[in-house]
Design an enzyme around this catalytic site. Sequence first.
Site, PDB file in Angstrom:
ATOM      1  N   PHE A 156     -33.889  96.155 -95.478  1.00 23.35           N
ATOM      2  CA  PHE A 156     -33.462  97.514 -95.096  1.00 23.35           C
ATOM      3  C   PHE A 156     -33.452  97.710 -93.582  1.00 23.35           C
ATOM      4  CE2 PHE A 156     -35.312  98.674 -99.358  1.00 23.35           C
ATOM      5  CZ  PHE A 156     -34.145  99.184 -99.928  1.00 23.35           C
ATOM      6  N   HIS A 338     -18.722 124.728-103.707  1.00 21.73           N
ATOM      7  CA  HIS A 338     -17.365 124.156-103.712  1.00 21.73           C
ATOM      8  C   HIS A 338     -16.836 123.916-105.126  1.00 21.73           C
ATOM      9  CE1 HIS A 338     -18.022 123.379 -99.439  1.00 21.73           C
ATOM     10  NE2 HIS A 338     -16.787 122.948 -99.322  1.00 21.73           N
ATOM     11  N   GLU A 363     -38.677 105.872 -93.104  1.00 18.92           N
ATOM     12  CA  GLU A 363     -39.742 106.285 -92.165  1.00 18.92           C
ATOM     13  C   GLU A 363     -40.838 107.043 -92.922  1.00 18.92           C
ATOM     14  OE1 GLU A 363     -38.559 107.273 -88.192  1.00 18.92           O
ATOM     15  OE2 GLU A 363     -36.585 106.377 -88.516  1.00 18.92           O
ATOM     16  N   SER A 366     -41.316 110.835 -99.133  1.00 19.35           N
ATOM     17  CA  SER A 366     -41.944 112.168 -99.210  1.00 19.35           C
ATOM     18  C   SER A 366     -43.390 112.039 -99.673  1.00 19.35           C
ATOM     19  CB  SER A 366     -41.167 113.056-100.192  1.00 19.35           C
ATOM     20  OG  SER A 366     -39.884 113.293 -99.667  1.00 19.35           O
TER      21      SER A 366
HETATM   22  C1  LIG Z   1     -31.117 103.956 -95.485  1.00 19.70           C
HETATM   23  C2  LIG Z   1     -32.405 103.268 -95.241  1.00 19.70           C
HETATM   24  C3  LIG Z   1     -32.689 102.785 -93.982  1.00 19.70           C
HETATM   25  C4  LIG Z   1     -33.893 102.112 -93.729  1.00 19.70           C
HETATM   26  N1  LIG Z   1     -34.128 101.590 -92.479  1.00 19.70           N
HETATM   27  C5  LIG Z   1     -35.241 100.839 -92.266  1.00 19.70           C
HETATM   28  C6  LIG Z   1     -35.454 100.193 -91.001  1.00 19.70           C
HETATM   29  O1  LIG Z   1     -34.650 100.323 -90.064  1.00 19.70           O
HETATM   30  N2  LIG Z   1     -36.535  99.402 -90.865  1.00 19.70           N
HETATM   31  C7  LIG Z   1     -37.455  99.229 -91.865  1.00 19.70           C
HETATM   32  O2  LIG Z   1     -38.433  98.509 -91.643  1.00 19.70           O
HETATM   33  N3  LIG Z   1     -37.295  99.843 -93.068  1.00 19.70           N
HETATM   34  C8  LIG Z   1     -36.211 100.635 -93.287  1.00 19.70           C
HETATM   35  N4  LIG Z   1     -36.009 101.250 -94.510  1.00 19.70           N
HETATM   36  C9  LIG Z   1     -36.986 101.020 -95.564  1.00 19.70           C
HETATM   37  C10 LIG Z   1     -37.826 102.253 -95.887  1.00 19.70           C
HETATM   38  O3  LIG Z   1     -38.669 102.567 -94.827  1.00 19.70           O
HETATM   39  C11 LIG Z   1     -38.551 101.960 -97.214  1.00 19.70           C
HETATM   40  O4  LIG Z   1     -37.571 101.949 -98.232  1.00 19.70           O
HETATM   41  C12 LIG Z   1     -39.636 102.970 -97.492  1.00 19.70           C
HETATM   42  O5  LIG Z   1     -40.709 102.795 -96.598  1.00 19.70           O
HETATM   43  C13 LIG Z   1     -40.151 102.894 -98.924  1.00 19.70           C
HETATM   44  O6  LIG Z   1     -40.520 101.587 -99.275  1.00 19.70           O
HETATM   45  P1  LIG Z   1     -39.964 100.950-100.642  1.00 19.70           P
HETATM   46  O7  LIG Z   1     -38.497 101.181-100.687  1.00 19.70           O
HETATM   47  O8  LIG Z   1     -40.469  99.577-100.726  1.00 19.70           O
HETATM   48  O9  LIG Z   1     -40.611 101.861-101.770  1.00 19.70           O
HETATM   49  P2  LIG Z   1     -42.082 101.696-102.423  1.00 19.70           P
HETATM   50  O10 LIG Z   1     -43.110 101.673-101.352  1.00 19.70           O
HETATM   51  O11 LIG Z   1     -42.052 100.593-103.410  1.00 19.70           O
HETATM   52  O12 LIG Z   1     -42.206 103.068-103.199  1.00 19.70           O
HETATM   53  C14 LIG Z   1     -41.594 103.338-104.449  1.00 19.70           C
HETATM   54  C15 LIG Z   1     -42.025 104.760-104.877  1.00 19.70           C
HETATM   55  O13 LIG Z   1     -43.452 104.800-105.063  1.00 19.70           O
HETATM   56  C16 LIG Z   1     -44.006 105.806-104.240  1.00 19.70           C
HETATM   57  N5  LIG Z   1     -45.335 105.379-103.778  1.00 19.70           N
HETATM   58  C17 LIG Z   1     -45.668 104.212-103.173  1.00 19.70           C
HETATM   59  N6  LIG Z   1     -46.978 104.194-102.915  1.00 19.70           N
HETATM   60  C18 LIG Z   1     -47.492 105.373-103.344  1.00 19.70           C
HETATM   61  C19 LIG Z   1     -48.801 105.956-103.352  1.00 19.70           C
HETATM   62  N7  LIG Z   1     -49.859 105.342-102.828  1.00 19.70           N
HETATM   63  N8  LIG Z   1     -48.943 107.193-103.886  1.00 19.70           N
HETATM   64  C20 LIG Z   1     -47.870 107.851-104.399  1.00 19.70           C
HETATM   65  N9  LIG Z   1     -46.615 107.359-104.426  1.00 19.70           N
HETATM   66  C21 LIG Z   1     -46.442 106.137-103.896  1.00 19.70           C
HETATM   67  C22 LIG Z   1     -43.018 105.973-103.083  1.00 19.70           C
HETATM   68  O14 LIG Z   1     -43.161 107.230-102.441  1.00 19.70           O
HETATM   69  C23 LIG Z   1     -41.694 105.823-103.829  1.00 19.70           C
HETATM   70  O15 LIG Z   1     -41.375 107.030-104.454  1.00 19.70           O
HETATM   71  C24 LIG Z   1     -34.827 101.945 -94.774  1.00 19.70           C
HETATM   72  C25 LIG Z   1     -34.546 102.447 -96.062  1.00 19.70           C
HETATM   73  C26 LIG Z   1     -33.353 103.098 -96.287  1.00 19.70           C
HETATM   74  C27 LIG Z   1     -33.072 103.618 -97.677  1.00 19.70           C
END
Ligand SMILES: Cc1cc2nc3c(=O)[nH]c(=O)nc-3n(C[C@H](O)[C@H](O)[C@H](O)COP(=O)(O)OP(=O)(O)OC[C@H]3O[C@@H](n4cnc5c(N)ncnc54)[C@H](O)[C@@H]3O)c2cc1C
Length: 380
Positions: A156, A338, A363, A366
């Site tokens: 990502f 819309h 970043e 939620s």
């Molecule tokens: C458009 C886009 C741009 C991005 N750009 C960058 C970038 O430039 N650099 C970079 O390094 N990353 C980037 N990301 C990655 C982004 O920061 C991660 O997707 C994000 O931190 C969530 O990690 P994950 O997708 O592995 O979800 P996970 O951590 O696997 O989480 C999955 C779900 O579980 C929930 N969850 C996890 N742990 C807990 C907890 N302890 N308690 C309650 N709920 C929890 C999360 O909130 C989420 O709903 C980007 C993502 C997107 C979609």
Amino acid sequence: MDFRLSEEELEFKQMAREFAEKRLYPRALEFDEEEITPPELIKECAELGYFGFTVPEEYGGLGLSSTAFMGVLEELCSACAGFGIMLSVHTSLTCEIIRLYGSEDLKQRYLPAMAAGEKIGAYCVTEPNAGTDLASLSATAVDKGDHYVVNGTKTFVTNAGYADVLIVFAKTDPDGGHGGISCFVIDKNTEGVVLGQPEKKCGLRASDTREISFSDVRVPKENLCGEVDKGFYIAVNILNSGRIGVSFQAVGIAQAAFDEALKYSKERVQFGQPIANFQAIQFKLADMATQVEAARLMAYRAVRMKDAGQPYHREASMAKLFATRMAGFVCNEAVQIHGGYGYIKEYPVERYFRDARAVGLYEGTSEAQQMVISRDLLKE
Ligand SMILES: Cc1cc2nc3c(=O)[nH]c(=O)nc-3n(C[C@H](O)[C@H](O)[C@H](O)COP(=O)(O)OP(=O)(O)OC[C@H]3O[C@@H](n4cnc5c(N)ncnc54)[C@H](O)[C@@H]3O)c2cc1C
């Protein structure tokens, strides 16, 4: 706290609005459909000084406040959020890390070209198995005397396709948990850095997002950013500040969706009158405008606190949590106003609706913001 913008801040916001309206908005659907960040617009933004907005003048930047930059970011994201996040990642994450934590040598070597927009930055922390749980990342940086050898995969990565400077987090002490992570500045053209294919995203399609892998990448010792094993704190601190930027991205997207909905409600005639005459539509507009304004104020509070040198992590997380949810609500209502046309690409609210879905994910999701806020509340 005074939320009014200074004359200078307003001037920059106005300039950014003109650029966004003339250069970004008319082609935003094209950038979305073709999944491109047009190089000529990157160049134009560079000429306006946006790539070095908060970089000190001694390193070739404008040396302006984060508050001033947030006004610019909101305007760019109103027109094309995919383009806006390219600049946000470059400025708020990568330039800021080098400015705040880099040695004088790193600042001299990287900031002038980055401030000029000649080199673009990308922030590489997320991994396939380490998202919210940053401390569990598995990329490694092994000390070989005068250099480190970095291995691992980052996912990502925004700006990956055209970035030149990568800020990479890797474990220097594999058993050290969050205390074993360090931060490195890596030139993308270094041997062993391999770029993946662009991700096919739902929204923010004008931004480039890819995997980057590191295979025995040799990184000079001088490219360690901050102290060894202290990278986790850098990642967390910079995300606190980045979250304010994401709040303004959300405000920009939502304001644009609201503006479109307001205009459409006056134009669309049903039952012999504009739909804006119906109280159901008027109340939607009132709720949407109130939510946008509340989010903007929370975001300005956080950035003013940052610029004043006060602790702001709780306020930044609150602003991001509220603003990103608000953007989802406002864009959804804009589509509703819309009717069926809101679901068709010809109408920009369809794009805003997709773009808004992303801001609550990166970043810090939620839920991550709720963790920061609740932890802080319970500490009191
Ligand atoms: C458009 C886009 C741009 C991005 N750009 C960058 C970038 O430039 N650099 C970079 O390094 N990353 C980037 N990301 C990655 C982004 O920061 C991660 O997707 C994000 O931190 C969530 O990690 P994950 O997708 O592995 O979800 P996970 O951590 O696997 O989480 C999955 C779900 O579980 C929930 N969850 C996890 N742990 C807990 C907890 N302890 N308690 C309650 N709920 C929890 C999360 O909130 C989420 O709903 C980007 C993502 C997107 C979609």
